[in-house]
Motif scaffolding. Sequence first.
Motif, PDB file in Angstrom:
ATOM      1  N   CYS A   8      -8.774  23.163   7.774  1.00 13.90           N
ATOM      2  CA  CYS A   8      -8.986  24.032   8.936  1.00 13.90           C
ATOM      3  C   CYS A   8      -7.703  24.747   9.350  1.00 13.90           C
ATOM      4  O   CYS A   8      -7.751  25.889   9.825  1.00 13.90           O
ATOM      5  CB  CYS A   8      -9.561  23.229  10.097  1.00 13.90           C
ATOM      6  SG  CYS A   8      -8.446  21.960  10.778  1.00 13.90           S
ATOM      7  N   ALA A   9      -6.538  24.107   9.166  1.00 13.02           N
ATOM      8  CA  ALA A   9      -5.285  24.756   9.526  1.00 13.02           C
ATOM      9  C   ALA A   9      -4.969  25.929   8.607  1.00 13.02           C
ATOM     10  O   ALA A   9      -4.427  26.951   9.038  1.00 13.02           O
ATOM     11  CB  ALA A   9      -4.143  23.741   9.505  1.00 13.02           C
ATOM     12  N   ASP A  10      -5.324  25.805   7.316  1.00 15.93           N
ATOM     13  CA  ASP A  10      -5.133  26.914   6.390  1.00 15.93           C
ATOM     14  C   ASP A  10      -6.043  28.087   6.744  1.00 15.93           C
ATOM     15  O   ASP A  10      -5.626  29.252   6.719  1.00 15.93           O
ATOM     16  CB  ASP A  10      -5.422  26.446   4.959  1.00 15.93           C
ATOM     17  CG  ASP A  10      -4.515  25.298   4.538  1.00 15.93           C
ATOM     18  OD1 ASP A  10      -3.341  25.560   4.245  1.00 15.93           O
ATOM     19  OD2 ASP A  10      -4.993  24.150   4.529  1.00 15.93           O
ATOM     20  N   ARG A  11      -7.294  27.772   7.081  1.00 16.78           N
ATOM     21  CA  ARG A  11      -8.237  28.846   7.434  1.00 16.78           C
ATOM     22  C   ARG A  11      -7.812  29.538   8.729  1.00 16.78           C
ATOM     23  O   ARG A  11      -7.945  30.762   8.864  1.00 16.78           O
ATOM     24  CB  ARG A  11      -9.643  28.268   7.548  1.00 16.78           C
ATOM     25  CG  ARG A  11     -10.220  27.790   6.218  1.00 16.78           C
ATOM     26  CD  ARG A  11     -11.702  27.477   6.339  1.00 16.78           C
ATOM     27  NE  ARG A  11     -11.940  26.297   7.155  1.00 16.78           N
ATOM     28  CZ  ARG A  11     -12.009  25.058   6.678  1.00 16.78           C
ATOM     29  NH1 ARG A  11     -11.835  24.844   5.378  1.00 16.78           N
ATOM     30  NH2 ARG A  11     -12.244  24.036   7.475  1.00 16.78           N
ATOM     31  N   ALA A  12      -7.304  28.762   9.699  1.00 20.23           N
ATOM     32  CA  ALA A  12      -6.860  29.364  10.956  1.00 20.23           C
ATOM     33  C   ALA A  12      -5.682  30.301  10.735  1.00 20.23           C
ATOM     34  O   ALA A  12      -5.579  31.350  11.380  1.00 20.23           O
ATOM     35  CB  ALA A  12      -6.489  28.271  11.951  1.00 20.23           C
ATOM     36  N   ARG A  13      -4.801  29.952   9.813  1.00 21.26           N
ATOM     37  CA  ARG A  13      -3.678  30.833   9.502  1.00 21.26           C
ATOM     38  C   ARG A  13      -4.170  32.112   8.831  1.00 21.26           C
ATOM     39  O   ARG A  13      -3.647  33.201   9.102  1.00 21.26           O
ATOM     40  CB  ARG A  13      -2.671  30.108   8.612  1.00 21.26           C
ATOM     41  CG  ARG A  13      -1.789  29.107   9.367  1.00 21.26           C
ATOM     42  CD  ARG A  13      -1.066  28.196   8.381  1.00 21.26           C
ATOM     43  NE  ARG A  13      -0.047  27.364   9.016  1.00 21.26           N
ATOM     44  CZ  ARG A  13      -0.297  26.290   9.764  1.00 21.26           C
ATOM     45  NH1 ARG A  13      -1.548  25.930   9.989  1.00 21.26           N
ATOM     46  NH2 ARG A  13       0.687  25.590  10.293  1.00 21.26           N
ATOM     47  N   ASP A  16      -5.401  34.234  11.477  1.00 15.51           N
ATOM     48  CA  ASP A  16      -4.385  34.514  12.484  1.00 15.51           C
ATOM     49  C   ASP A  16      -4.912  34.156  13.876  1.00 15.51           C
ATOM     50  O   ASP A  16      -4.803  34.938  14.826  1.00 15.51           O
ATOM     51  CB  ASP A  16      -3.954  35.981  12.434  1.00 15.51           C
ATOM     52  CG  ASP A  16      -2.646  36.217  13.196  1.00 15.51           C
ATOM     53  OD1 ASP A  16      -1.888  35.261  13.392  1.00 15.51           O
ATOM     54  OD2 ASP A  16      -2.406  37.371  13.607  1.00 15.51           O
ATOM     55  N   ASP A  17      -5.473  32.949  14.000  1.00 12.92           N
ATOM     56  CA  ASP A  17      -6.005  32.505  15.283  1.00 12.92           C
ATOM     57  C   ASP A  17      -4.907  32.479  16.337  1.00 12.92           C
ATOM     58  O   ASP A  17      -3.837  31.890  16.119  1.00 12.92           O
ATOM     59  CB  ASP A  17      -6.592  31.092  15.152  1.00 12.92           C
ATOM     60  CG  ASP A  17      -7.946  31.087  14.471  1.00 12.92           C
ATOM     61  OD1 ASP A  17      -8.388  32.157  14.011  1.00 12.92           O
ATOM     62  OD2 ASP A  17      -8.568  30.004  14.401  1.00 12.92           O
ATOM     63  N   PRO A  18      -5.131  33.085  17.502  1.00 10.28           N
ATOM     64  CA  PRO A  18      -4.121  33.052  18.567  1.00 10.28           C
ATOM     65  C   PRO A  18      -4.020  31.656  19.171  1.00 10.28           C
ATOM     66  O   PRO A  18      -5.025  30.974  19.374  1.00 10.28           O
ATOM     67  CB  PRO A  18      -4.645  34.069  19.584  1.00 10.28           C
ATOM     68  CG  PRO A  18      -6.115  34.137  19.349  1.00 10.28           C
ATOM     69  CD  PRO A  18      -6.320  33.878  17.885  1.00 10.28           C
ATOM     70  N   ASP A 212       6.511  32.146  19.410  1.00 12.28           N
ATOM     71  CA  ASP A 212       5.681  32.336  18.225  1.00 12.28           C
ATOM     72  C   ASP A 212       4.904  31.068  17.873  1.00 12.28           C
ATOM     73  O   ASP A 212       3.886  31.140  17.174  1.00 12.28           O
ATOM     74  CB  ASP A 212       6.538  32.753  17.028  1.00 12.28           C
ATOM     75  CG  ASP A 212       7.102  34.149  17.198  1.00 12.28           C
ATOM     76  OD1 ASP A 212       6.469  34.965  17.890  1.00 12.28           O
ATOM     77  OD2 ASP A 212       8.195  34.407  16.648  1.00 12.28           O
ATOM     78  N   ARG A 213       5.365  29.924  18.352  1.00 10.36           N
ATOM     79  CA  ARG A 213       4.697  28.652  18.052  1.00 10.36           C
ATOM     80  C   ARG A 213       4.195  27.941  19.307  1.00 10.36           C
ATOM     81  O   ARG A 213       3.630  26.853  19.213  1.00 10.36           O
ATOM     82  CB  ARG A 213       5.641  27.737  17.264  1.00 10.36           C
ATOM     83  CG  ARG A 213       5.911  28.272  15.862  1.00 10.36           C
ATOM     84  CD  ARG A 213       6.820  27.367  15.068  1.00 10.36           C
ATOM     85  NE  ARG A 213       6.877  27.805  13.670  1.00 10.36           N
ATOM     86  CZ  ARG A 213       7.675  28.757  13.212  1.00 10.36           C
ATOM     87  NH1 ARG A 213       8.500  29.380  14.041  1.00 10.36           N
ATOM     88  NH2 ARG A 213       7.664  29.103  11.933  1.00 10.36           N
ATOM     89  N   LEU A 214       4.395  28.537  20.454  1.00 14.93           N
ATOM     90  CA  LEU A 214       3.948  27.932  21.704  1.00 14.93           C
ATOM     91  C   LEU A 214       2.436  28.050  21.851  1.00 14.93           C
ATOM     92  O   LEU A 214       1.861  29.123  21.691  1.00 14.93           O
ATOM     93  CB  LEU A 214       4.620  28.615  22.893  1.00 14.93           C
ATOM     94  CG  LEU A 214       4.281  28.047  24.270  1.00 14.93           C
ATOM     95  CD1 LEU A 214       4.878  26.661  24.449  1.00 14.93           C
ATOM     96  CD2 LEU A 214       4.761  28.988  25.372  1.00 14.93           C
ATOM     97  N   ARG A 275     -14.154  35.950  23.578  1.00 13.67           N
ATOM     98  CA  ARG A 275     -14.716  35.027  22.593  1.00 13.67           C
ATOM     99  C   ARG A 275     -14.540  35.618  21.203  1.00 13.67           C
ATOM    100  O   ARG A 275     -14.886  36.774  20.943  1.00 13.67           O
ATOM    101  CB  ARG A 275     -16.205  34.785  22.873  1.00 13.67           C
ATOM    102  CG  ARG A 275     -16.476  34.191  24.235  1.00 13.67           C
ATOM    103  CD  ARG A 275     -15.967  32.771  24.340  1.00 13.67           C
ATOM    104  NE  ARG A 275     -16.932  31.798  23.877  1.00 13.67           N
ATOM    105  CZ  ARG A 275     -16.674  30.493  23.822  1.00 13.67           C
ATOM    106  NH1 ARG A 275     -15.492  30.031  24.184  1.00 13.67           N
ATOM    107  NH2 ARG A 275     -17.603  29.653  23.405  1.00 13.67           N
ATOM    108  N   ARG A 276     -14.016  34.809  20.288  1.00 11.23           N
ATOM    109  CA  ARG A 276     -13.803  35.256  18.927  1.00 11.23           C
ATOM    110  C   ARG A 276     -15.028  34.963  18.071  1.00 11.23           C
ATOM    111  O   ARG A 276     -15.946  34.248  18.492  1.00 11.23           O
ATOM    112  CB  ARG A 276     -12.566  34.569  18.347  1.00 11.23           C
ATOM    113  CG  ARG A 276     -11.280  35.040  19.014  1.00 11.23           C
ATOM    114  CD  ARG A 276     -10.071  34.246  18.560  1.00 11.23           C
ATOM    115  NE  ARG A 276      -9.827  34.337  17.134  1.00 11.23           N
ATOM    116  CZ  ARG A 276      -9.157  35.305  16.534  1.00 11.23           C
ATOM    117  NH1 ARG A 276      -8.676  36.313  17.242  1.00 11.23           N
ATOM    118  NH2 ARG A 276      -8.961  35.287  15.228  1.00 11.23           N
TER     119      ARG A 276
END
Length: 302
Positions: A8-13, A16-18, A212-214, A275-276
Amino acid sequence: MSPAWFGCADRARQRDDPMIGSAPHAHGWLLIEHPGPWGIDAPAGCGLDEDVLLLLGRAARAAHWRILLVRRPGRRPVPPQRRWIAVGAAATREGHWRGDGELGAAAEAVRTLSRAGEPAATAGPADPAAEPIILVCTHGTHDTCCAVRGRPVAEALAARWPASVWECSHLGGDRFAANAIVLPDAAYYGNLDPGSAVRTVEDHLDGRLDLDRLRGLARFPPVAQAAIAEAHRRLGPLPALAITAGHPEQLEPHRWRVVVAAPAGSWRVIVVAERREPAVLTCRAAAATPATAYLVTAFDPA
């Protein structure tokens, strides 16, 4: 874990999930040392006495606190006496309190720390110069990405701050793994890797937020997190505690006004929630669900 793992973390990247506004809102954290294994619901499955767990759960819900299991990176032996720490989200470092001792006293510490700054009998004021608590989610039973990405980050941070870093159970926002929170500032960071994690925490301790990471300052609700992050972007670099926010005022169903206060003055910030498109947000998700993005549309002097 196979190099071909794509979670899921790869897909979110890829999407580009905010991240801003995604920190789960909480007023404090009760950290209970437990070496594992951790079930999906870690506190409920860690072997605590049922009556004690019920007492802790009631106190945490009433105070809007979260209960997390923690352990040192590297699976070091745990002392025979179970330890706990109560950490309130601080308005100032000097106003922050910690407590440790027998688990039976933890519920009273949570209730006391949730009131007007009065310390619990088992607690004492934190040393403002002391290093904070740094938690890294490595809860692989809850989400595989948290273990795959979180453990290397915990090891890297522990090598730099060995007395401050703990692995922890589910922090929320699995798709942003590796996730970490710096307490008592309640600053959530996501999309970390070993190198960026060390730089991000170094910047945080030096009084600069890595925007950028907050993900947000969790002692505020999501809408206020977005407003505060925008203020840091425009007015910073500033320490995490330098900017605060009042209670969000809802203007329309998906639109709020938040007044933020900074050393240079106050600003009225308009935040819109969007909503995305539905997506698979965790490795364990059975179906796609929509996430919410928070956008700042106005930033004006108050």
